[in-house]
Scaffold this active site. Structure first.
Site, PDB file in Angstrom:
ATOM      1  N   LYS A  89       0.830  -1.193   0.000  1.00 29.11           N
ATOM      2  CA  LYS A  89       0.000   0.000   0.000  1.00 29.11           C
ATOM      3  C   LYS A  89       0.875   1.258   0.000  1.00 29.11           C
ATOM      4  CE  LYS A  89      -3.913  -2.193   0.215  1.00 29.11           C
ATOM      5  NZ  LYS A  89      -4.953  -2.073  -0.813  1.00 29.11           N
ATOM      6  N   ASP A 128      -0.411  -0.193  -4.512  1.00 29.57           N
ATOM      7  CA  ASP A 128      -1.852   0.077  -4.543  1.00 29.57           C
ATOM      8  C   ASP A 128      -2.121   1.340  -3.738  1.00 29.57           C
ATOM      9  OD1 ASP A 128      -4.599   0.082  -4.460  1.00 29.57           O
ATOM     10  OD2 ASP A 128      -4.809  -1.907  -3.562  1.00 29.57           O
ATOM     11  N   GLU A 144      -1.719   0.342  -8.922  1.00 27.04           N
ATOM     12  CA  GLU A 144      -3.142   0.026  -8.791  1.00 27.04           C
ATOM     13  C   GLU A 144      -3.929   1.183  -8.197  1.00 27.04           C
ATOM     14  OE1 GLU A 144      -5.775  -3.316  -6.388  1.00 27.04           O
ATOM     15  OE2 GLU A 144      -3.912  -3.915  -7.378  1.00 27.04           O
ATOM     16  N   GLU A 163     -11.604  -2.603  -9.444  1.00 28.70           N
ATOM     17  CA  GLU A 163     -12.236  -3.383  -8.370  1.00 28.70           C
ATOM     18  C   GLU A 163     -13.514  -2.718  -7.886  1.00 28.70           C
ATOM     19  OE1 GLU A 163     -10.406  -2.522  -4.125  1.00 28.70           O
ATOM     20  OE2 GLU A 163      -8.790  -2.811  -5.571  1.00 28.70           O
ATOM     21  N   ASP A 178     -13.943  -8.167  -9.472  1.00 27.52           N
ATOM     22  CA  ASP A 178     -14.020  -9.082  -8.332  1.00 27.52           C
ATOM     23  C   ASP A 178     -15.235  -9.979  -8.542  1.00 27.52           C
ATOM     24  OD1 ASP A 178     -14.669 -10.196  -5.724  1.00 27.52           O
ATOM     25  OD2 ASP A 178     -13.320  -8.713  -4.854  1.00 27.52           O
ATOM     26  N   HIS A 181      -9.510  -8.906  -8.761  1.00 32.37           N
ATOM     27  CA  HIS A 181      -9.367  -8.502  -7.361  1.00 32.37           C
ATOM     28  C   HIS A 181      -9.972  -9.596  -6.486  1.00 32.37           C
ATOM     29  CE1 HIS A 181     -11.119  -6.433  -3.741  1.00 32.37           C
ATOM     30  NE2 HIS A 181      -9.927  -5.865  -3.728  1.00 32.37           N
ATOM     31  N   GLU A 197      -4.697 -12.833  -6.431  1.00 29.25           N
ATOM     32  CA  GLU A 197      -4.485 -11.973  -5.271  1.00 29.25           C
ATOM     33  C   GLU A 197      -4.794 -12.778  -4.004  1.00 29.25           C
ATOM     34  OE1 GLU A 197      -5.407  -7.576  -3.461  1.00 29.25           O
ATOM     35  OE2 GLU A 197      -6.721  -8.308  -5.058  1.00 29.25           O
TER      36      GLU A 197
END
Length: 380
Positions: free
Chosen positions: A169, A198, A224, A250, A273, A300, A333
């Site tokens: 992150k 991300d 991301e 996502e 997702d 995702h 993931e």
């Protein structure tokens, strides 16, 4: 005919021992889900999962969807999808209305697979692979006084556990500190580990381009959700400005939601997702749409063993992108934050070994649900 007899939603929640956060600033103190159970008149049970606020998904299913599908043939999965979507689209063509349909769709595919004695991936086109490479999602923000140190320690732990790819992150409100944190992680894990970042859509377009150019020196594979998901024009700008891949999607739903993203090539990688974007049925359409426009599809995943199993079947049936001698198979993931529903809900847990996860081969989803976990964490 295998008619639907009963639809039950199990809303579950569990506390997190070590709360964590991302750039959005939301502190995750619990993990939860809405688990969908569908039973047919001949006693076959299928399981699905809905992404997002569990009580909202349950409300959609209990009041809008379940009464409409009772008595329908569970094999009519596409017919049911269209029936439910057209029932609700005057009130919402995306968001939780679609997440709730997703849980039903996955459960129906589980029933079909069990009825036929085949894993889902054999019913949606076959398996291109028997296992997939997984990337570890983690490196959230936990100890604000040790943000670099904790990221390095966690990344090294993932590497030690066999992962060959890691997603971390960023978006701490200080781009220079973000860069220092990514640089420290890259130096710690070496050049052989694939690294993604991300931002959870926290940057403006100029900020995303500026930090993206800095990130490229650390061989970041994809960036991301750099900006807000509503800003398709902005995504086009960021994607064109950077050499590394830009990923997102996502927060998007159905083939219609992804249409402009892929037609305009607003991003290099779309990330539907299966528990949110419309289930296995709809994600297959999204993947086909992406393939037709030369856009990669890397789903995702964030949820229980049910969503994880459904994602594995979806991945098994996706061709390499693009097909070639060595191939570029899509990644799984595998988020690594505390989650009893990922680790305990399936009697035989889904685990990675040496960075790979095997595709389930049993009928349907290929997992057996531990009902005691549902009972233990049920929200009354």
């Amino acid at each position: 005919m295998s008619k639907i007899k009963k639809v039950t939603c199990h809303v579950v929640s569990a506390p997190v021992a070590k709360p964590f956060t991302s750039s959005r600033g939301w502190i995750y103190k619990t993990r939860g889900s809405c688990i969908v159970e569908i039973e047919t008149v001949d006693g076959i049970v299928g399981w699905g999962e809905c992404y997002g606020p569990s009580a909202v998904a349950k409300s959609f299913i209990d009041t809008q969807y379940a009464p409409r599908i009772l008595g329908m043939d569970s094999f009519d999965v596409e017919v049911i999808w269209e029936e439910l979507y057209n029932r609700i689209k005057d009130y919402g063509t995306r968001g939780m209305a679609i997440s709730a349909i997703s849980g039903i769709d996955i459960a129906l595919w589980d029933i079909i697979g069990k009825s036929c004695g085949q894993p889902i991936h054999k019913l949606i086109g076959g398996s291109y692979r028997t296992e997939v490479f997984a990337y570890a999602t983690g490196l959230y923000f936990i100890d604000m006084d040790r943000l670099i140190e904790e990221a390095v320690e966690e990344a090294l732990e993932f590497k030690g556990n066999g992962f060959t790819a890691i997603k971390m992150k960023i978006g701490l409100g200080n781009p220079k500190f973000d860069i220092k944190r990514v640089e420290a992680v890259r130096k710690a894990i070496g050049d052989d580990i694939r690294l993604m970042v991300d931002a959870n859509h926290c940057f403006t377009v100029p900020q995303a381009i500026r930090i993206g150019r800095e990130l490229e020196q650390f061989d970041v594979e994809w960036f991301e959700e750099p900006i807000s998901p509503e800003d398709i024009d902005g995504y086009v700008e960021v994607t064109r400005a950077l050499d590394m891949a830009v990923a997102g999607g996502e927060n998007e739903f159905t083939r219609w939601g992804f249409r402009d993203l892929v037609v305009r090539k607003a991003m290099d990688i779309v990330q539907p997702d299966v528990c949110a974007a419309g289930g296995i049925s709809e994600c297959r359409k999204i993947a086909t749409l992406a393939s037709a426009h030369g856009v990669e599809c890397v789903p995702h995943a964030w949820g229980s063993a049910i969503g994880l199993a459904a994602t594995l079947h979806f991945l098994a049936a996706l061709p390499d992108q693009p097909p070639s001698f060595k191939g570029n198979p899509p990644l799984l993931e595998l988020e690594q934050c505390e989650n009893p529903f990922r680790d305990l809900l399936s009697i035989e847990p889904i685990e990675q070994h040496n960075g790979k996860v095997k595709i389930p081969t049993g009928p349907g989803l290929g997992i057996e649900i531990n009902r005691s976990v549902l009972d233990q964490y049920r929200v009354s």
